[in-house]
Write a protein that holds these residues in place. Structure first.
Motif, mmCIF file in Angstrom:
data_model
loop_
_atom_site.group_PDB
_atom_site.id
_atom_site.type_symbol
_atom_site.label_atom_id
_atom_site.label_comp_id
_atom_site.label_asym_id
_atom_site.label_seq_id
_atom_site.Cartn_x
_atom_site.Cartn_y
_atom_site.Cartn_z
ATOM 1 N N LEU A 112 -7.087 1.985 0.627
ATOM 2 C CA LEU A 112 -6.583 0.616 0.703
ATOM 3 C C LEU A 112 -6.345 0.174 2.141
ATOM 4 C CD1 LEU A 112 -4.016 0.564 -2.262
ATOM 5 C CD2 LEU A 112 -6.369 -0.281 -2.230
ATOM 6 N N LYS A 123 0.841 -1.198 0.000
ATOM 7 C CA LYS A 123 0.000 0.000 0.000
ATOM 8 C C LYS A 123 0.877 1.248 0.000
ATOM 9 C CE LYS A 123 -3.309 -2.476 2.936
ATOM 10 N NZ LYS A 123 -3.990 -2.483 4.253
ATOM 11 N N TYR A 179 -6.144 -6.991 0.062
ATOM 12 C CA TYR A 179 -6.648 -5.684 -0.374
ATOM 13 C C TYR A 179 -6.723 -5.565 -1.890
ATOM 14 C CZ TYR A 179 -1.899 -3.943 -1.471
ATOM 15 O OH TYR A 179 -0.651 -3.745 -2.012
ATOM 16 N N ALA A 235 -10.069 -4.372 -3.348
ATOM 17 C CA ALA A 235 -10.081 -3.165 -4.170
ATOM 18 C C ALA A 235 -10.726 -3.433 -5.528
ATOM 19 C CB ALA A 235 -8.659 -2.642 -4.359
#
Length: 237
Positions: free
Chosen positions: A185, A178, A194, A198
């Protein structure tokens, strides 16, 4: 993020976008190509600055224009220049489901009045402006199944970028980690969860962005059906 500097930049960007959308609705013309050239030139200067040794070390560590926002600039410029429908759809969904997050949660170490501060907001705001000028200003509304087409293209592009990340050790599109600054996120779980989260959120955003156009089409079909019914009744009399 959410500092006075950030909020003023957002307000200025929003004002510029609104003005361009109004201009696109009332006076579309050759200035659309000038906008295309402007956002590509802004991106080119960014990369020239990095090559010349400008920017932060973390920015120079990823020397290829593979972030989604980078590629979105090229797609947006192509859509403005050619008014290609698919390119306009990709620009619309990428801008409002992706690039907008870059404005709201900027991964930007530079501050006003550093040139790269302005470049960041011009680049991100330019993509969003292009999207809204095309769809709202020029009425190039997304077609049925546009979400499916754009989602498929996005997944294919992410897979390509993921391969580049593996080969180079970079982190384009934040597929390996991230961003250091806060972002949405952070709410979507650890790596690699994630990425899947996402993807789901991204498709959901696209569906929400597409919903007004699907509703508009449905209402138009209903209105046409009612009109035909009334014409048939009048003819029967």
């Amino acid at each position: 993020m959410w500092s006075a500097e950030h909020l003023v930049a957002l307000a200025a960007t929003a004002g510029g976008i609104a003005a361009l959308v109004v201009l696109g609705r009332k006076r579309p013309g050759s200035w659309l190509r000038l906008l295309a050239v402007a956002i590509v030139a802004d991106e080119a200067v960014w990369w020239a600055t990095l090559i010349a040794g400008g920017g932060e070390p973390g920015q120079r560590a990823q020397p290829l224009p593979l972030q989604l926002c980078d590629f979105a600039i090229l797609v947006a410029a192509f859509a403005l220049w050619t008014r290609n429908q698919l390119a306009a759809e990709v620009t619309y969904f990428w801008a409002l489901a992706g690039t907008l997050q870059g404005l709201l949660t900027p991964d930007l170490p530079q501050h006003f009045p550093n040139y790269l501060f302005f470049q960041y907001y011009i680049a991100h705001g330019g993509v969003i402006a292009a999207a809204l000028v095309l769809v709202i200003g020029l009425r190039m509304y997304p077609r049925p199944l546009a979400v499916v087409r754009v989602a498929g293209l996005t997944i294919a592009y992410a897979a390509f970028v993921g391969l580049i990340d593996v080969v180079t050790g970079a982190d384009y599109m934040y597929l390996r980690a991230k961003p250091a600054t806060g972002s949405l996120l952070d709410l979507l779980g650890p790596w690699p969860v994630y990425i899947l989260s996402a993807s789901v959120v991204g498709v959901a955003f696209m569906a929400i962005l597409d919903a007004p156009f699907r509703l508009k089409s449905r209402l138009e079909r209903k209105a046409i059906g009612v009109r035909y019914a009334r014409d048939g009744e009048a003819a029967g009399r």
